[in-house]
Design an enzyme around this catalytic site. Structure first.
Site, short mmCIF file in Angstrom:
data_model
loop_
_atom_site.label_atom_id
_atom_site.label_comp_id
_atom_site.label_asym_id
_atom_site.label_seq_id
_atom_site.Cartn_x
_atom_site.Cartn_y
_atom_site.Cartn_z
N GLY A 142 6.29 -2.33 6.61
CA GLY A 142 7.77 -2.62 6.52
C GLY A 142 8.54 -1.81 7.48
O GLY A 142 8.20 -0.64 7.98
N GLU A 143 9.60 -2.28 7.80
CA GLU A 143 10.77 -1.79 8.66
C GLU A 143 11.76 -1.31 7.70
O GLU A 143 12.60 -2.22 7.27
CB GLU A 143 11.15 -2.43 9.74
CG GLU A 143 12.61 -2.06 10.43
CD GLU A 143 12.54 -0.74 10.86
OE1 GLU A 143 11.66 -0.22 11.69
OE2 GLU A 143 13.63 -0.12 10.50
N CYS A 199 -0.26 -3.35 15.34
CA CYS A 199 -0.08 -3.04 13.94
C CYS A 199 -0.59 -4.33 13.03
O CYS A 199 -0.33 -5.30 13.32
CB CYS A 199 1.26 -2.59 13.81
SG CYS A 199 1.99 -2.81 11.93
N CYS A 253 5.81 -7.17 7.50
CA CYS A 253 6.93 -6.78 8.40
C CYS A 253 7.17 -7.73 9.56
O CYS A 253 6.30 -8.49 9.91
CB CYS A 253 6.26 -5.46 9.14
SG CYS A 253 7.83 -4.77 10.18
N CYS A 287 3.01 8.35 1.56
CA CYS A 287 3.57 7.39 2.54
C CYS A 287 3.79 6.17 1.93
O CYS A 287 2.91 5.69 1.12
CB CYS A 287 2.63 7.51 3.71
SG CYS A 287 3.04 6.13 4.93
N SER A 310 10.15 5.49 15.86
CA SER A 310 8.93 4.97 16.55
C SER A 310 9.15 4.26 17.95
O SER A 310 9.30 3.22 17.99
CB SER A 310 8.21 3.85 15.70
OG SER A 310 7.90 4.36 14.39
N LEU A 311 8.87 5.12 19.01
CA LEU A 311 9.31 4.77 20.14
C LEU A 311 8.06 4.02 20.96
O LEU A 311 8.27 3.02 21.52
CB LEU A 311 9.72 6.10 21.17
CG LEU A 311 10.57 5.86 22.26
CD1 LEU A 311 11.90 5.12 22.32
CD2 LEU A 311 10.65 6.97 23.12
N HIS A 312 6.91 4.72 21.05
CA HIS A 312 5.80 4.33 21.50
C HIS A 312 5.57 4.09 22.90
O HIS A 312 4.50 4.12 23.63
CB HIS A 312 5.02 3.03 20.59
CG HIS A 312 5.20 3.21 19.33
ND1 HIS A 312 4.59 4.30 18.97
CD2 HIS A 312 5.56 2.26 18.36
CE1 HIS A 312 4.53 4.01 17.48
NE2 HIS A 312 5.28 3.06 17.25
N CYS A 371 5.22 -5.82 15.68
CA CYS A 371 4.44 -4.95 16.99
C CYS A 371 2.84 -5.30 16.91
O CYS A 371 2.42 -5.33 15.91
CB CYS A 371 4.45 -3.56 16.29
SG CYS A 371 6.14 -2.91 16.26
N SER A 403 11.36 6.28 8.88
CA SER A 403 10.92 6.08 10.33
C SER A 403 11.41 4.45 10.65
O SER A 403 11.42 3.50 9.72
CB SER A 403 9.68 6.00 9.95
OG SER A 403 8.78 5.24 11.17
N ASN A 414 -4.90 4.18 15.52
CA ASN A 414 -6.12 3.71 14.52
C ASN A 414 -6.30 2.16 14.93
O ASN A 414 -5.51 1.61 14.53
CB ASN A 414 -5.76 4.14 13.18
CG ASN A 414 -6.78 3.99 12.14
OD1 ASN A 414 -8.06 3.74 12.79
ND2 ASN A 414 -6.55 4.18 11.08
N GLU A 452 0.69 -1.22 0.18
CA GLU A 452 0.24 -0.08 0.17
C GLU A 452 0.74 1.26 0.08
O GLU A 452 2.00 1.36 0.55
CB GLU A 452 -0.84 0.15 1.19
CG GLU A 452 -1.87 -0.98 1.59
CD GLU A 452 -2.22 -1.00 2.94
OE1 GLU A 452 -3.06 -1.98 3.35
OE2 GLU A 452 -1.86 -0.08 3.95
N CYS A 489 -1.20 1.20 8.99
CA CYS A 489 -0.36 0.48 7.88
C CYS A 489 -1.07 -0.87 7.86
O CYS A 489 -1.15 -1.74 8.77
CB CYS A 489 0.95 0.55 8.08
SG CYS A 489 1.56 -0.12 9.63
S1 SF4 Z 1 4.40 -0.54 13.38
FE1 SF4 Z 1 6.01 -0.70 11.71
S2 SF4 Z 1 7.64 -2.06 12.47
FE2 SF4 Z 1 6.09 -2.59 13.83
S3 SF4 Z 1 4.95 -4.19 12.76
FE3 SF4 Z 1 3.95 -2.33 11.95
S4 SF4 Z 1 5.20 -1.80 10.04
FE4 SF4 Z 1 6.45 -3.27 11.22
#
Ligand code: SF4
Length: 369
Positions: A181-182, A133, A126, A119, A238-240, A130, A215, A314, A106, A357
């Site tokens: 993805g990372e 996600c 990925c 984006c 992306s600390l969170h 996480c 990111s 989201n 996407e 995502c």
């Molecule tokens: S938040 Fe980012 S790094 Fe974590 S699983 Fe989703 S896409 Fe991957």
């Protein structure tokens, strides 16, 4: 314990080589290997990067009899549009693309008053796992090639030229690697795609490095490599959450590189480039939005050249995670500001269109299964 996947599975069917997979020098060599003068590679680059056109049949400066072989060698079709979904009165558009091997990715194009941002995805799926996600839940299918990453940007630039978003033709101004993805786990292809994005036309799309945001969840080895590149992109972490205990669960890669190590690496990046970095923080109700966490984050970032971007979560379908209450979000902002830390709350563009995502790809896979 989540298994992190740093190495993408072997690809079943190799992606076709594209102009955007090659350096400027390699493009010329490839043309010569085909028995063509190297200026042909330059002509194709002008069409692709300057005019955002990959339809070889429309290239009137290239002899008809050469067009098919040049298309095969340099401009194979990498992305096929599966569907587009819009919201915000058409100013946000999410595109779902099918790659040559059927894999879905996407990209999201967003028009604001002062800029237009794409984006993009750097991997299909990925491996970072996480739990909040959608992409992370599906695991890693494969790395995207530099061509596949760059093509998402080129298609967005073309959509802007053609005035496909309300407001008439405009220029694509910003690129963020915040889709599926990372990026640091697909380092080489991501770096080549950043060069494609930032090189002046016709060698690249001519978007300034400062307008490109990379990111990462905090792959310190990747940040270290980036420090050595001469590419002053904006780094987003992306600390969170600011504490290791929760981050070990929320962002499983934290079991490898702790909060302190990630922030130190970001500081080294800032010291090298002079670029303020961004801390991405998805606010999740009763999980990471407590006052004490805001306080800890404020203390960690006080006096640093960093900016916090709070993202109301989201929720993914069926997930137990949801966005923070408005009052908790406001208190979080206030505490950070009390430490002098610049903070913004990201607008929630794309919410009605499976904005997190991986959600559009996930829903498409569900529909097909
Ligand atoms: S938040 Fe980012 S790094 Fe974590 S699983 Fe989703 S896409 Fe991957």
């Amino acid at each position: 314990m989540v298994d992190l996947v740093f190495d993408a599975p072997a690809v079943k069917k190799k992606s076709p080589v594209h102009l955007a997979d090659l350096t400027v020098a390699e493009r010329k060599v490839r043309a010569e290997e085909l028995g063509l003068p190297s200026f042909r590679a330059n002509q194709l680059a002008v069409h692709f990067f300057t005019h955002h056109n990959d339809d070889v049949e429309s290239f009137t400066d290239i002899p008809k009899e050469l067009r098919t072989s040049l298309a095969d060698a340099f401009l194979p079709k990498l992305l096929t549009l599966v569907k587009s979904v819009t919201c915000d009165g058409g100013k946000t558009r999410k595109d779902l693309w099918r790659l040559h091997d059927g894999v879905l990715v996407e990209s999201v194009l967003m028009r604001y008053t002062d800029r237009t941002t794409i984006c993009i995805s750097s991997q299909a799926g990925c491996g970072m796992g996480c739990p909040f996600c959608a992409t992370g839940q599906a695991g890693l299918t494969r790395n995207l090639t530099a061509g596949e990453i760059t093509a998402q940007v080129m298609m967005a630039a073309k959509a802007c030229d053609l005035g496909e978003l309300p407001g008439g033709p405009t220029r694509l101004s910003n690129v963020v690697f915040m889709g599926m993805g990372e990026p640091m786990a697909n380092y080489k292809a991501v770096m080549q795609s950043i060069r494609n994005i930032t090189n002046p036309q016709p060698d690249g799309l001519g978007i300034g490095a400062r307008s490109v945001t990379l990111s990462t969840v905090g792959l310190v080895t990747g940040i270290e490599k980036l420090i050595k590149e001469d590419l002053p992109v904006t780094l987003a972490i992306s600390l969170h959450t600011p504490d290791d205990e929760l981050r070990d669960t929320l962002v499983p890669v934290n079991s490898r590189w702790k909060v302190k190590e990630v922030l130190q690496a970001a500081d080294r990046y800032e010291a090298k480039t002079g670029r303020r970095y961004s801390i991405e923080y998805a606010l999740i109700r009763d999980i990471n939005d407590q006052v004490w966490r805001a306080d800890l984050l404020g203390r960690l970032l006080k006096n640093k050249n960093a900016h916090v971007n709070l993202i109301p979560l989201n929720p993914t379908p069926g997930s137990k995670w949801t966005a923070s209450r408005h009052e908790d979000e406001a208190a979080f902002v206030e505490i950070l500001e009390g430490y002098g830390v610049p903070v913004t709350v990201r607008d929630t563009r794309g919410r009605e269109i499976d904005g997190a995502c991986g959600q559009l790809a996930a829903s498409q896979i569900d529909n097909n299964s």
